[in-house]
Design an enzyme around this catalytic site. Structure first.
Site, PDB file in Angstrom:
ATOM      1  N   TYR A   1       0.844  -1.190   0.000  1.00 39.98           N
ATOM      2  CA  TYR A   1       0.000   0.000   0.000  1.00 39.98           C
ATOM      3  C   TYR A   1       0.880   1.242   0.000  1.00 39.98           C
ATOM      4  O   TYR A   1       1.793   1.370   0.822  1.00 39.98           O
ATOM      5  CB  TYR A   1      -0.925   0.021   1.219  1.00 39.98           C
ATOM      6  CG  TYR A   1      -1.944   1.134   1.121  1.00 39.98           C
ATOM      7  CD1 TYR A   1      -3.018   1.031   0.247  1.00 39.98           C
ATOM      8  CD2 TYR A   1      -1.817   2.296   1.871  1.00 39.98           C
ATOM      9  CE1 TYR A   1      -3.953   2.054   0.123  1.00 39.98           C
ATOM     10  CE2 TYR A   1      -2.752   3.329   1.757  1.00 39.98           C
ATOM     11  CZ  TYR A   1      -3.808   3.203   0.873  1.00 39.98           C
ATOM     12  OH  TYR A   1      -4.715   4.223   0.736  1.00 39.98           O
TER      13      TYR A   1
ATOM     14  N   GLN B   1     -10.710  -0.291   1.587  1.00 44.41           N
ATOM     15  CA  GLN B   1     -11.184  -1.147   0.499  1.00 44.41           C
ATOM     16  C   GLN B   1     -10.020  -1.758  -0.282  1.00 44.41           C
ATOM     17  O   GLN B   1     -10.100  -2.907  -0.732  1.00 44.41           O
ATOM     18  CB  GLN B   1     -12.131  -0.384  -0.425  1.00 44.41           C
ATOM     19  CG  GLN B   1     -11.574   0.847  -1.107  1.00 44.41           C
ATOM     20  CD  GLN B   1     -11.745   2.110  -0.290  1.00 44.41           C
ATOM     21  OE1 GLN B   1     -11.898   2.062   0.913  1.00 44.41           O
ATOM     22  NE2 GLN B   1     -11.715   3.257  -0.964  1.00 44.41           N
TER      23      GLN B   1
ATOM     24  N   ASN C   1      -2.952   5.780   6.797  1.00 46.70           N
ATOM     25  CA  ASN C   1      -3.593   6.521   7.882  1.00 46.70           C
ATOM     26  C   ASN C   1      -4.146   5.565   8.939  1.00 46.70           C
ATOM     27  O   ASN C   1      -3.936   4.348   8.875  1.00 46.70           O
ATOM     28  CB  ASN C   1      -4.679   7.453   7.328  1.00 46.70           C
ATOM     29  CG  ASN C   1      -5.808   6.683   6.658  1.00 46.70           C
ATOM     30  OD1 ASN C   1      -6.012   5.494   6.872  1.00 46.70           O
ATOM     31  ND2 ASN C   1      -6.572   7.379   5.831  1.00 46.70           N
TER      32      ASN C   1
ATOM     33  N   THR D   1       3.329   9.162  12.610  1.00 42.86           N
ATOM     34  CA  THR D   1       4.790   9.191  12.615  1.00 42.86           C
ATOM     35  C   THR D   1       5.316   9.944  13.829  1.00 42.86           C
ATOM     36  O   THR D   1       4.663  10.865  14.346  1.00 42.86           O
ATOM     37  CB  THR D   1       5.332   9.824  11.325  1.00 42.86           C
ATOM     38  OG1 THR D   1       6.755   9.601  11.252  1.00 42.86           O
ATOM     39  CG2 THR D   1       5.058  11.304  11.263  1.00 42.86           C
TER      40      THR D   1
ATOM     41  N   GLN E   1       8.781  16.438  10.638  1.00 43.05           N
ATOM     42  CA  GLN E   1       7.932  15.262  10.832  1.00 43.05           C
ATOM     43  C   GLN E   1       6.543  15.655  11.307  1.00 43.05           C
ATOM     44  O   GLN E   1       5.566  14.970  11.005  1.00 43.05           O
ATOM     45  CB  GLN E   1       8.583  14.304  11.832  1.00 43.05           C
ATOM     46  CG  GLN E   1       9.813  13.593  11.287  1.00 43.05           C
ATOM     47  CD  GLN E   1       9.542  12.857   9.987  1.00 43.05           C
ATOM     48  OE1 GLN E   1       9.994  13.262   8.913  1.00 43.05           O
ATOM     49  NE2 GLN E   1       8.792  11.774  10.067  1.00 43.05           N
TER      50      GLN E   1
ATOM     51  N   HIS F   1       3.458  15.732   8.992  1.00 40.24           N
ATOM     52  CA  HIS F   1       2.747  14.535   8.546  1.00 40.24           C
ATOM     53  C   HIS F   1       1.276  14.589   8.919  1.00 40.24           C
ATOM     54  O   HIS F   1       0.414  14.167   8.147  1.00 40.24           O
ATOM     55  CB  HIS F   1       3.382  13.284   9.161  1.00 40.24           C
ATOM     56  CG  HIS F   1       4.437  12.670   8.312  1.00 40.24           C
ATOM     57  ND1 HIS F   1       4.166  11.760   7.322  1.00 40.24           N
ATOM     58  CD2 HIS F   1       5.782  12.822   8.317  1.00 40.24           C
ATOM     59  CE1 HIS F   1       5.292  11.379   6.745  1.00 40.24           C
ATOM     60  NE2 HIS F   1       6.290  12.012   7.324  1.00 40.24           N
TER      61      HIS F   1
ATOM     62  N   GLU G   1       9.798   6.153  16.701  1.00 45.37           N
ATOM     63  CA  GLU G   1      10.059   5.673  15.338  1.00 45.37           C
ATOM     64  C   GLU G   1      11.389   6.202  14.794  1.00 45.37           C
ATOM     65  O   GLU G   1      12.247   5.441  14.352  1.00 45.37           O
ATOM     66  CB  GLU G   1       8.903   6.116  14.451  1.00 45.37           C
ATOM     67  CG  GLU G   1       9.035   5.762  12.992  1.00 45.37           C
ATOM     68  CD  GLU G   1       7.923   6.351  12.153  1.00 45.37           C
ATOM     69  OE1 GLU G   1       7.753   5.875  11.019  1.00 45.37           O
ATOM     70  OE2 GLU G   1       7.238   7.294  12.602  1.00 45.37           O
ATOM     71  N   HIS G   2      11.529   7.513  14.762  1.00 42.82           N
ATOM     72  CA  HIS G   2      12.748   8.162  14.267  1.00 42.82           C
ATOM     73  C   HIS G   2      13.473   8.821  15.433  1.00 42.82           C
ATOM     74  O   HIS G   2      12.846   9.554  16.207  1.00 42.82           O
ATOM     75  CB  HIS G   2      12.426   9.248  13.239  1.00 42.82           C
ATOM     76  CG  HIS G   2      11.571   8.792  12.096  1.00 42.82           C
ATOM     77  ND1 HIS G   2      10.211   9.033  12.051  1.00 42.82           N
ATOM     78  CD2 HIS G   2      11.872   8.132  10.958  1.00 42.82           C
ATOM     79  CE1 HIS G   2       9.720   8.537  10.918  1.00 42.82           C
ATOM     80  NE2 HIS G   2      10.704   7.978  10.239  1.00 42.82           N
TER      81      HIS G   2
ATOM     82  N   ASP H   1      13.612   8.874   5.014  1.00 43.99           N
ATOM     83  CA  ASP H   1      12.261   8.730   4.459  1.00 43.99           C
ATOM     84  C   ASP H   1      12.256   8.624   2.945  1.00 43.99           C
ATOM     85  O   ASP H   1      11.404   7.950   2.368  1.00 43.99           O
ATOM     86  CB  ASP H   1      11.404   9.932   4.867  1.00 43.99           C
ATOM     87  CG  ASP H   1      10.745   9.745   6.222  1.00 43.99           C
ATOM     88  OD1 ASP H   1      10.896   8.669   6.823  1.00 43.99           O
ATOM     89  OD2 ASP H   1      10.078  10.692   6.680  1.00 43.99           O
TER      90      ASP H   1
ATOM     91  N   GLU I   1       4.939 -36.801  29.262  1.00 46.77           N
ATOM     92  CA  GLU I   1       3.859 -35.872  28.910  1.00 46.77           C
ATOM     93  C   GLU I   1       2.535 -36.587  28.598  1.00 46.77           C
ATOM     94  O   GLU I   1       1.557 -35.946  28.249  1.00 46.77           O
ATOM     95  CB  GLU I   1       4.291 -35.031  27.708  1.00 46.77           C
ATOM     96  CG  GLU I   1       5.487 -34.125  28.000  1.00 46.77           C
ATOM     97  CD  GLU I   1       5.878 -33.268  26.809  1.00 46.77           C
ATOM     98  OE1 GLU I   1       5.240 -33.410  25.731  1.00 46.77           O
ATOM     99  OE2 GLU I   1       6.798 -32.455  26.952  1.00 46.77           O
TER     100      GLU I   1
ATOM    101  N   HIS J   1       2.510 -39.947  20.258  1.00 46.82           N
ATOM    102  CA  HIS J   1       3.844 -39.434  19.951  1.00 46.82           C
ATOM    103  C   HIS J   1       4.900 -40.488  20.289  1.00 46.82           C
ATOM    104  O   HIS J   1       5.856 -40.709  19.546  1.00 46.82           O
ATOM    105  CB  HIS J   1       4.123 -38.169  20.776  1.00 46.82           C
ATOM    106  CG  HIS J   1       3.439 -36.930  20.273  1.00 46.82           C
ATOM    107  ND1 HIS J   1       2.083 -36.806  20.231  1.00 46.82           N
ATOM    108  CD2 HIS J   1       3.954 -35.750  19.801  1.00 46.82           C
ATOM    109  CE1 HIS J   1       1.772 -35.601  19.745  1.00 46.82           C
ATOM    110  NE2 HIS J   1       2.887 -34.943  19.487  1.00 46.82           N
TER     111      HIS J   1
END
Length: 423
Positions: free
Chosen positions: A121, A182, A205, A228, A250, A253, A318-319, A352, A406, A411
């Site tokens: 995506y 979608q 998003n 972000t 940043q 964003h 993150e950064h 980025d 066990e 087994h």
């Protein structure tokens, strides 16, 4: 002892926004599950006012997008992709298959097998995230993924030429102009016109992130990404103009993007606040960045670099940019971050867009347990084993006793039959 000089007016509210999103996403996924292409088209019209004859681009349409761009733009895209590809190739080389004899006649190994199909995506909206095509498609192809498809929403009712070009040059096998939940649902679940994939990757998003969360299990995902984040760790040697610029870079964003400063210098903190106010007066995206800084910006004053590491690891952002007289100390000692940017010569924008490391990174504290998107995310490390008859008997004697403890008697029989057959 750490002291907050600024805390965002709405710090901590991000989680409270999720209930409505969760229900909306659930409904879209359910509709796509039940009605396939029909539902996808309805949601595309509702959210993007987009209803082409086919969401999948033809070779001719892709060629037209490429030809519509200036040569410089195409060259710049190629340059960025080459950097991402070069680093991804080196990462892939570091991942090795193994086969070892752990006991006489016992051969164990693992293979790193690429996922067969991936859906990437690439966000659009206010900011067409051209670079996300490099980060996801190029990296998947380097990993050896056979089928890589990509979705991105339309922009202003038309094709986003630069994004389509980046997708094509990156090596996407199918390109769809389709956005939002979608798109995620169509790629994960499949429809009459879109064959389902095995894994979803890429940023988006809050709705896209929630779609990934709900679809996880039906497909694999890279990670869950929220708004972000950027943290700057700075001491008295840092340039307040650069610190302010990199935080606002940043913050643009989105209005819920946290920006933080951890510093050993109260003087620097004061200068950064003034610089942010000054730069916001001319920044073209100040309408967004100013809200993010006001509501989610923070400044933490610490006594020393050791305390800075402790506070930074608590945030797990993150950064993380490090602008100090001893940057390597943070490289050696920090454990929770998506990506580090060491020294004033580099910055988050390089990461980025162009330098070669991946920009799909963990947020909301996820850096405590995962890194970002990389070649390894597209690989399944799968084990295998082989035994000689003698080794099967040797191991089998241990296995039958352990299975009996066990109470797994079926087994145990697997071991006993081999002891009898090969002994």
């Amino acid at each position: 002892m750490a002291k907050y000089l600024k805390i965002g007016d709405r710090q901590g509210e991000i989680e409270n926004l999720s209930t409505q999103i969760t229900e909306s996403v659930k409904d879209i996924i359910q509709q796509v599950t039940q009605r396939g292409d029909e539902a996808v088209r309805e949601f595309s019209v509702r959210f993007d006012k987009w209803s082409p004859k086919s969401f999948k681009l033809s070779a001719k349409q892709i060629e037209e997008c490429i030809n519509s761009l200036p040569e410089q733009t195409i060259n710049d895209i190629r340059f960025a992709q080459e950097q991402v590809r070069n680093f991804a190739i080196q990462q892939r080389k570091a991942i090795q298959d193994i086969e070892v004899e752990t006991l006489p006649g016992v051969i164990l190994g693992h293979k790193n097998i690429p996922v067969n199909s991936v859906g990437c995506y690439v966000p659009g909206g206010r900011y067409p995230m051209v670079a996300s095509a490099h980060m996801s498609i190029v990296t998947a192809k380097v990993a050896g993924v056979k089928r890589v498809i990509a979705c991105t929403p339309p922009i202003d009712g038309g094709l986003p030429a630069a994004t389509v070009t980046a997708m094509a040059l990156a090596g996407a096998d199918e390109i769809y102009i389709l956005g939002g939940v979608q798109a995620m649902a169509a790629m994960a679940l499949g429809t009459e016109s879109i064959e389902a994939v095995d894994m979803l990757v890429g940023p988006g998003n809050a709705y896209v992130a929630e779609a990934k969360r709900q679809l996880f299990g039906k497909v694999g995902i890279d990670l869950l990404a929220g708004p972000t984040e950027v943290l700057v760790i700075a001491d008295h040697t840092a340039d307040p103009e650069i610190v302010a610029c990199d935080i606002l870079g940043q913050a643009e964003h989105g209005p819920t993007s946290p920006g933080a400063l951890i510093t050993t210098s109260e003087k620097l903190a004061e200068e950064v606040v003034k610089e942010i106010e000054r730069q916001l007066r001319t920044l073209p995206t100040a309408d967004v960045a100013s809200v993010a800084w006001r509501d989610y910006g923070s400044i933490i004053l610490v006594d020393n670099k050791e305390e800075a590491v402790i506070e930074a690891d608590k945030l797990a952002y993150e950064h993380v940019e490090v602008l100090t007289e001893d940057n390597d100390y943070f490289l050696e000692n920090m454990t929770n971050y998506g990506a580090l940017f060491l020294g004033p010569e580099t910055n988050v924008a390089y990461g980025d867009k162009v330098i070669g490391t991946n920009h799909t990174l963990p947020t909301k504290g996820a850096a405590r347990y995962t890194g970002g998107l990389w070649v390894g995310k597209f690989l399944k490390t799968c084990t295998y084993q082989k035994c000689t008859p003698e080794a099967s008997v040797f191991v089998g004697k241990y296995a039958e006793r352990l299975c009996k403890i066990e109470r797994f008697m079926g087994h145990r029989e697997q071991a006993l039959i081999r002891i009898k057959k090969y002994g």
